[in-house]
Scaffold this motif. Structure first.
Motif, PDB file in Angstrom:
ATOM      1  N   LYS A  31      -2.629 -14.217  -0.173  1.00 29.21           N
ATOM      2  CA  LYS A  31      -1.621 -13.541  -0.998  1.00 29.21           C
ATOM      3  C   LYS A  31      -2.274 -12.523  -1.928  1.00 29.21           C
ATOM      4  O   LYS A  31      -1.786 -11.404  -2.091  1.00 29.21           O
ATOM      5  N   MET A  32      -3.388 -12.909  -2.535  1.00 27.73           N
ATOM      6  CA  MET A  32      -4.095 -12.010  -3.447  1.00 27.73           C
ATOM      7  C   MET A  32      -4.605 -10.780  -2.708  1.00 27.73           C
ATOM      8  O   MET A  32      -4.458  -9.650  -3.181  1.00 27.73           O
ATOM      9  N   LEU A  33      -5.172 -10.977  -1.534  1.00 27.83           N
ATOM     10  CA  LEU A  33      -5.691  -9.853  -0.757  1.00 27.83           C
ATOM     11  C   LEU A  33      -4.558  -8.904  -0.365  1.00 27.83           C
ATOM     12  O   LEU A  33      -4.703  -7.687  -0.436  1.00 27.83           O
ATOM     13  N   ARG A  34      -3.434  -9.474   0.010  1.00 27.78           N
ATOM     14  CA  ARG A  34      -2.276  -8.638   0.362  1.00 27.78           C
ATOM     15  C   ARG A  34      -1.784  -7.859  -0.859  1.00 27.78           C
ATOM     16  O   ARG A  34      -1.464  -6.672  -0.754  1.00 27.78           O
ATOM     17  N   THR A  35      -1.721  -8.477  -2.040  1.00 26.59           N
ATOM     18  CA  THR A  35      -1.266  -7.754  -3.227  1.00 26.59           C
ATOM     19  C   THR A  35      -2.274  -6.691  -3.650  1.00 26.59           C
ATOM     20  O   THR A  35      -1.875  -5.646  -4.155  1.00 26.59           O
ATOM     21  N   LEU A  36      -3.559  -6.930  -3.415  1.00 26.74           N
ATOM     22  CA  LEU A  36      -4.566  -5.907  -3.697  1.00 26.74           C
ATOM     23  C   LEU A  36      -4.299  -4.672  -2.835  1.00 26.74           C
ATOM     24  O   LEU A  36      -4.304  -3.543  -3.328  1.00 26.74           O
ATOM     25  N   ILE A  37      -4.035  -4.884  -1.553  1.00 29.03           N
ATOM     26  CA  ILE A  37      -3.751  -3.780  -0.635  1.00 29.03           C
ATOM     27  C   ILE A  37      -2.435  -3.089  -1.010  1.00 29.03           C
ATOM     28  O   ILE A  37      -2.304  -1.873  -0.874  1.00 29.03           O
ATOM     29  N   ASP A  38      -1.473  -3.848  -1.522  1.00 25.41           N
ATOM     30  CA  ASP A  38      -0.184  -3.275  -1.934  1.00 25.41           C
ATOM     31  C   ASP A  38      -0.257  -2.590  -3.300  1.00 25.41           C
ATOM     32  O   ASP A  38       0.729  -2.023  -3.762  1.00 25.41           O
ATOM     33  N   ASN A  40      -0.899  -4.180  -6.240  1.00 26.99           N
ATOM     34  CA  ASN A  40      -0.342  -5.052  -7.280  1.00 26.99           C
ATOM     35  C   ASN A  40      -1.262  -6.207  -7.649  1.00 26.99           C
ATOM     36  O   ASN A  40      -0.788  -7.270  -8.039  1.00 26.99           O
ATOM     37  N   LEU A  41      -2.568  -6.007  -7.556  1.00 26.82           N
ATOM     38  CA  LEU A  41      -3.502  -7.095  -7.824  1.00 26.82           C
ATOM     39  C   LEU A  41      -3.284  -7.703  -9.201  1.00 26.82           C
ATOM     40  O   LEU A  41      -3.143  -8.916  -9.340  1.00 26.82           O
ATOM     41  N   ASN A  42      -3.229  -6.886 -10.233  1.00 23.49           N
ATOM     42  CA  ASN A  42      -3.149  -7.450 -11.576  1.00 23.49           C
ATOM     43  C   ASN A  42      -1.773  -8.014 -11.908  1.00 23.49           C
ATOM     44  O   ASN A  42      -1.663  -8.853 -12.791  1.00 23.49           O
ATOM     45  N   ARG A  43      -0.739  -7.653 -11.186  1.00 22.74           N
ATOM     46  CA  ARG A  43       0.548  -8.350 -11.317  1.00 22.74           C
ATOM     47  C   ARG A  43       0.408  -9.759 -10.758  1.00 22.74           C
ATOM     48  O   ARG A  43       0.888 -10.724 -11.343  1.00 22.74           O
TER      49      ARG A  43
END
Length: 155
Positions: A31-38, A40-43
């Motif tokens: 999930k974190m890796l996907r949000t980094l790519i999107d 939104n890592l810090n969200r």
């Protein structure tokens, strides 16, 4: 789970194990890796309780987290380092290509948690052809977590 050497994912993956084995942590990584790519890592970090909560026994014990993944002939690695704002900065972000000019190519650091690999792909920079397969692979992931007992689970 400290390390997964030779851990190969397929089109559909089901993770089963005893309580406390690290299943939820492994899913949180994806999930974190996907949000980094999107972008939104810090969200994700904020919604997970902040950088300090994501580090094993907090900042005093774990000063950084290092990740390395491989996608066939491609690879992606980076380190997450907590900031005073309880977010993460990205350090030593790099992409890997096996072939022609093989090896790790350092992309750099980002104090705001934004990925240099993502920026390279979105700006269609000349070397983005090396980053795009990794970007596309991670962007395609759909992550489902059943029997979730995390703090954000509904009643």
């Amino acid at each position: 789970i400290r390390e997964l050497d030779g851990f190969e994912l397929r089109n559909l993956n089901v993770i089963v194990g005893a309580n406390g084995a690290g299943k939820s942590n492994l899913i949180a990584f994806f999930k974190m890796l996907r949000t980094l790519i999107d972008g939104n890592l810090n969200r994700f970090v904020r919604d997970s309780g902040g950088a300090g909560d994501m580090l094993f026994n907090g900042r005093k014990v774990t000063q950084r987290m290092f990740f390395e993944t491989h996608f066939g002939a491609r690879g992606y690695r980076f380190a997450l380092v907590p900031t005073p704002a309880d977010t993460f900065a990205i350090e030593d972000e790099a992409r890997y290509f096996q072939g022609g000019t093989a090896g790790w190519w350092l992309l750099g650091d980002s104090n705001d948690g934004s990925s240099k690999l993502v920026a390279e792909v979105q700006r269609n920079q000349p070397d983005s052809r090396y980053s795009k397969p990794v970007y596309d692979a991670i962007s395609s992931w759909q992550i489902y977590h059943f029997h979730d007992t995390s703090s954000t689970t509904g009643m």
